[in-house]
Design a protein around this motif. Structure first.
Motif, PDB file in Angstrom:
ATOM      1  N   PHE A 106       0.826  -1.207   0.000  1.00  0.00           N
ATOM      2  CA  PHE A 106       0.000   0.000   0.000  1.00  0.00           C
ATOM      3  C   PHE A 106       0.862   1.260   0.000  1.00  0.00           C
ATOM      4  N   TYR A 107       2.063   1.192   0.565  1.00  0.00           N
ATOM      5  CA  TYR A 107       2.954   2.347   0.563  1.00  0.00           C
ATOM      6  C   TYR A 107       3.355   2.711  -0.865  1.00  0.00           C
ATOM      7  N   GLY A 108       3.566   1.708  -1.711  1.00  0.00           N
ATOM      8  CA  GLY A 108       3.851   1.972  -3.120  1.00  0.00           C
ATOM      9  C   GLY A 108       2.659   2.612  -3.810  1.00  0.00           C
ATOM     10  N   PHE A 109       1.466   2.156  -3.470  1.00  0.00           N
ATOM     11  CA  PHE A 109       0.247   2.739  -4.022  1.00  0.00           C
ATOM     12  C   PHE A 109       0.126   4.208  -3.614  1.00  0.00           C
ATOM     13  N   ILE A 110       0.432   4.520  -2.366  1.00  0.00           N
ATOM     14  CA  ILE A 110       0.376   5.906  -1.886  1.00  0.00           C
ATOM     15  C   ILE A 110       1.347   6.776  -2.673  1.00  0.00           C
ATOM     16  N   ALA A 111       2.569   6.279  -2.870  1.00  0.00           N
ATOM     17  CA  ALA A 111       3.558   7.038  -3.651  1.00  0.00           C
ATOM     18  C   ALA A 111       3.056   7.260  -5.078  1.00  0.00           C
ATOM     19  N   GLY A 112       2.451   6.230  -5.658  1.00  0.00           N
ATOM     20  CA  GLY A 112       1.903   6.359  -7.004  1.00  0.00           C
ATOM     21  C   GLY A 112       0.795   7.400  -7.075  1.00  0.00           C
ATOM     22  N   MET A 113      -0.059   7.437  -6.061  1.00  0.00           N
ATOM     23  CA  MET A 113      -1.134   8.431  -6.023  1.00  0.00           C
ATOM     24  C   MET A 113      -0.577   9.848  -5.898  1.00  0.00           C
ATOM     25  N   MET A 114       0.487   9.992  -5.127  1.00  0.00           N
ATOM     26  CA  MET A 114       1.104  11.306  -4.997  1.00  0.00           C
ATOM     27  C   MET A 114       1.702  11.759  -6.329  1.00  0.00           C
ATOM     28  N   LEU A 115       2.368  10.846  -7.014  1.00  0.00           N
ATOM     29  CA  LEU A 115       2.925  11.176  -8.331  1.00  0.00           C
ATOM     30  C   LEU A 115       1.821  11.497  -9.334  1.00  0.00           C
ATOM     31  N   LEU A 116       0.718  10.765  -9.268  1.00  0.00           N
ATOM     32  CA  LEU A 116      -0.418  11.047 -10.140  1.00  0.00           C
ATOM     33  C   LEU A 116      -0.970  12.445  -9.863  1.00  0.00           C
ATOM     34  N   GLY A 117      -1.054  12.824  -8.602  1.00  0.00           N
ATOM     35  CA  GLY A 117      -1.524  14.162  -8.242  1.00  0.00           C
ATOM     36  C   GLY A 117      -0.633  15.249  -8.818  1.00  0.00           C
ATOM     37  N   ILE A 118       0.671  15.035  -8.750  1.00  0.00           N
ATOM     38  CA  ILE A 118       1.616  16.000  -9.331  1.00  0.00           C
ATOM     39  C   ILE A 118       1.409  16.086 -10.837  1.00  0.00           C
ATOM     40  N   ALA A 119       1.254  14.931 -11.481  1.00  0.00           N
ATOM     41  CA  ALA A 119       1.048  14.907 -12.933  1.00  0.00           C
ATOM     42  C   ALA A 119      -0.264  15.605 -13.310  1.00  0.00           C
ATOM     43  N   LEU A 120      -1.326  15.358 -12.555  1.00  0.00           N
ATOM     44  CA  LEU A 120      -2.612  15.997 -12.840  1.00  0.00           C
ATOM     45  C   LEU A 120      -2.514  17.510 -12.750  1.00  0.00           C
ATOM     46  N   ARG A 121      -1.841  17.995 -11.718  1.00  0.00           N
ATOM     47  CA  ARG A 121      -1.696  19.447 -11.576  1.00  0.00           C
ATOM     48  C   ARG A 121      -0.814  20.024 -12.662  1.00  0.00           C
ATOM     49  N   THR A 122       0.250  19.317 -13.001  1.00  0.00           N
ATOM     50  CA  THR A 122       1.193  19.811 -14.006  1.00  0.00           C
ATOM     51  C   THR A 122       0.560  19.862 -15.398  1.00  0.00           C
ATOM     52  N   PHE A 123      -0.174  18.826 -15.755  1.00  0.00           N
ATOM     53  CA  PHE A 123      -0.737  18.715 -17.100  1.00  0.00           C
ATOM     54  C   PHE A 123      -2.246  18.963 -17.114  1.00  0.00           C
ATOM     55  N   ASN A 124      -2.737  19.788 -16.185  1.00  0.00           N
ATOM     56  CA  ASN A 124      -4.172  20.006 -16.033  1.00  0.00           C
ATOM     57  C   ASN A 124      -4.845  20.507 -17.299  1.00  0.00           C
ATOM     58  N   GLU A 125      -4.163  21.309 -18.087  1.00  0.00           N
ATOM     59  CA  GLU A 125      -4.785  21.888 -19.279  1.00  0.00           C
ATOM     60  C   GLU A 125      -5.092  20.834 -20.341  1.00  0.00           C
ATOM     61  N   TYR A 126      -4.403  19.710 -20.300  1.00  0.00           N
ATOM     62  CA  TYR A 126      -4.639  18.647 -21.272  1.00  0.00           C
ATOM     63  C   TYR A 126      -5.851  17.787 -20.929  1.00  0.00           C
ATOM     64  N   ILE A 127      -6.323  17.900 -19.698  1.00  0.00           N
ATOM     65  CA  ILE A 127      -7.448  17.054 -19.280  1.00  0.00           C
ATOM     66  C   ILE A 127      -8.676  17.872 -18.876  1.00  0.00           C
ATOM     67  N   GLY A 128      -8.696  19.139 -19.201  1.00  0.00           N
ATOM     68  CA  GLY A 128      -9.866  19.956 -18.909  1.00  0.00           C
ATOM     69  C   GLY A 128      -9.638  21.056 -17.896  1.00  0.00           C
ATOM     70  N   GLY A 129      -8.427  21.239 -17.456  1.00  0.00           N
ATOM     71  CA  GLY A 129      -8.106  22.337 -16.557  1.00  0.00           C
ATOM     72  C   GLY A 129      -8.276  22.000 -15.083  1.00  0.00           C
TER      73      GLY A 129
END
Length: 156
Positions: A106-129
């Motif tokens: 689950f710790y790996g899953f948590i790290a993955g979710m954190m990285l996904l959050g960073i990616a979502l914020r960084t590339f927000n304009e590509y997915i609807g802002g």
């Protein structure tokens, strides 16, 4: 000078948790992280207004959609994960330690979710802002808050 045995026992108990407290701690962690994500969603909606000229009605719709979907996801999906974790803690055969709060994978899953959050914020304009990212954050946050109720209930 020899250390009295009672001091040694007190020192050992200071670092040990019982299963009930570890379960409560896991529940509180889900609540705190859930509300933190909802707060982050509010900040993302503010960015949507300032940087992407979002109007209030789409923001309200995005927030409500995130909260409703998150409530459903928390009740029917994440609550199963929380119950599985709670039962895992209850079945520990060793003295519980803080790192037992979640299973190792689950710790790996948590790290993955954190990285996904960073990616979502960084590339927000590509997915609807920020409106879309805010809905995702508020949805996940609400799902964590709703599913945390499992940690407080008795399932016997």
């Amino acid at each position: 000078m020899q250390i009295p045995q009672t001091w040694i026992n007190l020192n050992e108990r200071k670092h040990a948790l019982d299963k009930r407290n570890l379960i409560k701690l896991a529940g509180w962690l889900w609540v705190i992280i859930g509300f933190f994500l909802i707060y982050r969603a509010a900040l993302l909606y503010q960015l949507a207004i300032e940087e992407q000229n979002a109007a209030r009605l789409p923001i309200v719709f995005s927030l409500l959609a995130g909260l409703v979907i998150g409530t459903i996801k928390g009740k029917f999906v994440l609550s199963k994960t929380a119950l599985k974790n709670k039962l895992r803690i209850e079945s520990l055969t060793v003295s519980p330690k803080i790192h037992h709060i979640f299973a190792k994978p689950f710790y790996g899953f948590i790290a993955g979710m954190m990285l996904l959050g960073i990616a979502l914020r960084t590339f927000n304009e590509y997915i609807g802002g920020y409106l879309v990212v805010g809905a995702i954050y508020s949805g996940i946050g609400m799902a964590l808050v709703v599913s945390s109720l499992v940690y407080w209930k008795k399932h016997y």
